[in-house]
Design a protein around this motif. Sequence first.
Motif, PDB file in Angstrom:
ATOM      1  N   ASP A 177       0.857  -1.177   0.000  1.00  0.00           N
ATOM      2  CA  ASP A 177       0.000   0.000   0.000  1.00  0.00           C
ATOM      3  C   ASP A 177       0.897   1.232   0.000  1.00  0.00           C
ATOM      4  O   ASP A 177       1.986   1.213   0.578  1.00  0.00           O
ATOM      5  N   VAL A 178       0.466   2.313  -0.636  1.00  0.00           N
ATOM      6  CA  VAL A 178       1.281   3.518  -0.741  1.00  0.00           C
ATOM      7  C   VAL A 178       0.621   4.656   0.028  1.00  0.00           C
ATOM      8  O   VAL A 178      -0.573   4.917  -0.115  1.00  0.00           O
ATOM      9  N   VAL A 179       1.429   5.315   0.833  1.00  0.00           N
ATOM     10  CA  VAL A 179       1.007   6.494   1.583  1.00  0.00           C
ATOM     11  C   VAL A 179       1.759   7.678   0.980  1.00  0.00           C
ATOM     12  O   VAL A 179       2.971   7.588   0.747  1.00  0.00           O
ATOM     13  N   ALA A 180       1.056   8.767   0.696  1.00  0.00           N
ATOM     14  CA  ALA A 180       1.689   9.953   0.111  1.00  0.00           C
ATOM     15  C   ALA A 180       1.220  11.205   0.833  1.00  0.00           C
ATOM     16  O   ALA A 180       0.032  11.363   1.103  1.00  0.00           O
ATOM     17  N   GLY A 181       2.159  12.081   1.137  1.00  0.00           N
ATOM     18  CA  GLY A 181       1.834  13.338   1.790  1.00  0.00           C
ATOM     19  C   GLY A 181       1.705  14.475   0.805  1.00  0.00           C
ATOM     20  O   GLY A 181       2.375  14.507  -0.221  1.00  0.00           O
ATOM     21  N   ALA A 182       0.828  15.412   1.131  1.00  0.00           N
ATOM     22  CA  ALA A 182       0.652  16.658   0.367  1.00  0.00           C
ATOM     23  C   ALA A 182       0.604  17.789   1.385  1.00  0.00           C
ATOM     24  O   ALA A 182      -0.474  18.214   1.811  1.00  0.00           O
ATOM     25  N   PRO A 183       1.775  18.284   1.833  1.00  0.00           N
ATOM     26  CA  PRO A 183       1.794  19.283   2.908  1.00  0.00           C
ATOM     27  C   PRO A 183       1.157  20.617   2.551  1.00  0.00           C
ATOM     28  O   PRO A 183       0.749  21.350   3.430  1.00  0.00           O
ATOM     29  N   GLY A 184       1.042  20.926   1.259  1.00  0.00           N
ATOM     30  CA  GLY A 184       0.450  22.200   0.854  1.00  0.00           C
ATOM     31  C   GLY A 184      -1.040  22.140   0.582  1.00  0.00           C
ATOM     32  O   GLY A 184      -1.637  23.122   0.138  1.00  0.00           O
ATOM     33  N   GLU A 185      -1.653  21.006   0.865  1.00  0.00           N
ATOM     34  CA  GLU A 185      -3.083  20.819   0.579  1.00  0.00           C
ATOM     35  C   GLU A 185      -3.942  21.770   1.417  1.00  0.00           C
ATOM     36  O   GLU A 185      -3.736  21.951   2.616  1.00  0.00           O
ATOM     37  N   ARG A 186      -4.906  22.383   0.755  1.00  0.00           N
ATOM     38  CA  ARG A 186      -5.880  23.254   1.429  1.00  0.00           C
ATOM     39  C   ARG A 186      -7.008  22.373   1.959  1.00  0.00           C
ATOM     40  O   ARG A 186      -7.600  21.598   1.219  1.00  0.00           O
ATOM     41  N   VAL A 187      -7.307  22.508   3.251  1.00  0.00           N
ATOM     42  CA  VAL A 187      -8.337  21.689   3.885  1.00  0.00           C
ATOM     43  C   VAL A 187      -9.285  22.603   4.660  1.00  0.00           C
ATOM     44  O   VAL A 187      -8.838  23.399   5.486  1.00  0.00           O
ATOM     45  N   SER A 188     -10.556  22.479   4.380  1.00  0.00           N
ATOM     46  CA  SER A 188     -11.587  23.254   5.086  1.00  0.00           C
ATOM     47  C   SER A 188     -11.259  24.741   5.134  1.00  0.00           C
ATOM     48  O   SER A 188     -11.394  25.390   6.168  1.00  0.00           O
TER      49      SER A 188
END
Length: 166
Positions: free
Chosen positions: A113-124
Amino acid sequence: MRFRATLGAGLLVGMGTVPAAAHGAESTAHLCDIDGDGYADLVTGAPNADGNAPDEVDSGAIVIIPGGPAGPDPGRSWRITQDVPKTPDRNEVGDGFGSTTLCADLDNDGFGDVVAGAPGERVSGLDDAGMVFVFYGSPTGFDAQRHQRWTPQKPKVAGAAVADAR
């Protein structure tokens, strides 16, 4: 098994070079068997890769190079962005999708399984809140029906703390 690779002009694999998704992007490369065929697949992130539209600068990507009897096979490689059908989000400027990658059998089903981060993602409505994506392996590669997104539990948690942890 994992090793460190810097993506510049390309990533050396066996006797060939795999073109990097973005010049100067850097991410840790991992080996795991996503499709359970007994051969290690190479997984790496290209967080500075641009998407397909002008407003998708540095949105990021994950590059998968399937393994085979002779090692990784660049001719069968594929790139995953947040705009791939059934991916749980979309490309946005500066997301940095693939800044951090991890490959492990999280659900003990025999597929990587692959886990990937997106630190610049806009959330809420919060810029750079960060998001972590989990894509589950299957006999055909990623199971598009099974994926998860993890976001900060508290609005003031920085994206780097959630999506760029190493």
